[in-house]
Design an enzyme around this catalytic site. Structure first.
Site, short mmCIF file in Angstrom:
data_model
loop_
_atom_site.label_atom_id
_atom_site.label_comp_id
_atom_site.label_asym_id
_atom_site.label_seq_id
_atom_site.Cartn_x
_atom_site.Cartn_y
_atom_site.Cartn_z
CD GLU A 182 -156.95 13.72 85.52
OE1 GLU A 182 -157.45 14.80 85.16
OE2 GLU A 182 -155.89 13.29 85.05
CD GLU A 375 -156.70 9.97 82.16
OE1 GLU A 375 -156.03 10.99 81.89
OE2 GLU A 375 -157.85 10.00 82.59
#
Ligand code: P53
Length: 477
Positions: A182, A375
């Site tokens: 991320e 995810e």
């Protein structure tokens, strides 16, 4: 049963990160990870995440990461359970401070390296492909203390030492890599993303983007090195994704939503296209951001773009240009309004399966590179019944709809290589430090205070996901 839209060899699996599952936080020579200095939610987690300098000077009663779910000692049992579900892949991260406890050590910690050998060998036993995040919120705390984290260019060298060691060591064992988890999260959670505290900075935005520049250069250099060491290596970037919707059809709202998406795309534009996007120039100017670059930075970015684009998706987001309307969003990692069309989880994360299809199409249109959903999932409270069963139908419902929309996106023409839902085994939440916020197919007996046997048990979703994998995504009931 209908014909599956999922391609042959699709990488069904699950995802974890070292700092949220391993525990053994000082064992065998490991140094501190950012989470290791953070308390539980009751202990003031959020304040600590946003004020790490202060957190480091504070002694808390309880640190959820120190033992976590003890994956460090229980990986064999856990991987056996993943294999039982039929996992084709397993996303995990290598703890940087386990390999370089201080970040700047001259030589790596052999005991740390040996641990991941054991993990990868265990995966190989079952034909599970490891998918490795090189830095998942895990810049050594010593680099924060002694160098100020990623705003310091020296972190590129330290990171490259780490990469060189692991690329050589695990050559032939690991093929799929991601350079930074991320990467856009550095803007929202700079301690997690960049191992830094921006509170004292004259221009915090500038500090964050300078750190981001260093990570982008490091990512490109790592991509180059990975390809040199083993041409088989596939290197990806990783975005905290989720399309932003406009609150109304007022063009001002639409423009605001576009800008919000660009905040994240900015990183992937550099990593996947190889250059700073045209809109960044104006953004930097208006925010007084002057990046320091070195000769060769722009070349390395240009010449070493990623092979695939990975991302996390939990929810879409909703924004408005009206500051009055936006007041509602304070205290969220991503400023998002309540979308009246969507239901939300117990933690307020809005559930939007079609948003995944929208997000996938948008990202694929933009980059035309293979995508990897690394995810996704529902953080929820689970109840263990008297007979030990855990009937997590809400999780099955969430996953079913998201898998269905992924299938739709594939039919739309999106090239998708895999799906690794988050926290396939319950683990410590990054944001809140809770155990109670569970994502797993596998239940771990441990609570927010660290009590429990750490025993593993299968939830109802375990059998459901097993069937999904077995049928390559055609049997979702
Ligand atoms: P937790 C916030 C918003 C979106 C993604 O999050 C986030 C976060 C951080 O809280 O992080 C990713 O555990 C991250 C994982 C994290 C997962 O989402 O707060 O890559 O490390 O655990 C879920 O529920």
């Amino acid at each position: 049963m209908t014909k599956s839209p999922f391609p042959e060899g699709f990488l069904w699996g699950g995802a974890v990160a070292a700092n949220q599952c391993e525990g053994a936080y000082l064992e065998d020579g490991k140094g501190l990870s950012p989470v290791d200095v953070l308390p539980s939610v009751e202990g003031g987690r959020w304040d600590a995440v946003m004020n790490p300098t202060k957190a480091l000077e504070t002694k808390y009663d309880y640190y959820p990461s120190h033992e976590s779910i003890d994956f460090y000692h229980r990986y064999k049992e856990d991987i056996a359970l993943f294999a039982e579900m039929g996992f084709k892949s397993f996303r995990l991260s290598i703890s940087w401070p386990r390999i370089f406890p201080n970040g700047d050590d001259a030589t790596p910690n052999e005991a740390g390296l040996a641990f991941y050998d054991r993990v990868f060998d265990e995966c190989a036993k079952y034909g599970i492909e490891p998918v490795v995040t090189i830095n998942h919120f895990d810049t050594p705390v010593e680099l924060f203390k002694n160098y100020g984290g990623w705003k310091n260019r020296k972190c590129i060298d330290f990171y490259m030492n780490f990469c060189e060691v692991i690329f050589n060591r695990y050559k032939g064992k690991v093929k799929y890599w991601m350079t930074f988890n991320e990467i856009n999260m550095i803007l929202h959670l700079p301690f997690f993303g960049g191992g830094m505290d921006v509170n004292g900075e004259a221009n915090p935005e500038e500090a964050k983007y300078q750190a981001a520049h260093h990570q982008l250069v490091a990512s490109a250099m790592a991509t180059k090195l990975a390809h040199e060491i083993d041409p088989e290596n596939q290197v990806g970037c990783m975005l905290a994704a989720g399309a932003t919707y406009a609150f109304s059809c007022d063009p001002k709202d639409v423009w605001k939503a576009m800008q919000a998406d660009r905040e994240g795309y900015f990183f992937i534009d550099v990593q996947a296209r190889g250059y700073y996007p045209s809109y960044s120039k104006r953004f930097f100017k208006e925010h007084n951001i002057n990046l320091v670059m070195e000769d060769g930075d722009l070349d390395v970015l240009k010449n070493h773009t990623v092979d695939y684009v990975a991302f996390s998706y939990y929810s879409s987001r909703l924004t408005s240009a009206d500051p009055e309307v936006m007041k509602e969003t304070e205290g969220n990692v991503f400023a998002t309004l309540r979308n009246p069309n969507l239901e939300a989880s117990e933690w307020g994360w809005q559930i939007d399966p079609l948003g995944l299809r929208i997000t996938m199409n948008a990202i694929y249109d933009r980059y035309q590179k293979p995508l990897f959903v690394v995810e996704n999932g529902l953080g929820a409270v689970d109840t263990v019944e008297a007979d030990g069963s855990i009937n997590d139908d809400y999780r099955i419902d969430y996953m079913r709809e998201h898998v269905r929309e992924m299938g739709e996106a594939i039919e739309d023409g999106v090239d998708l290589i895999g799906y690794t839902p988050w926290g396939c085994i319950d683990l410590v939440s990054a944001g809140s430090g809770e155990m109670k916020k569970r994502y797993g197919f596998i239940y771990v007996d441990r609570d927010n205070e660290g009590k429990g046997t750490l025993n593993r048990s299968k939830k109802k979703s375990f059998d459901w996901y097993k069937k999904v994998i077995e049928s390559n995504g055609s049997d979702l009931v």
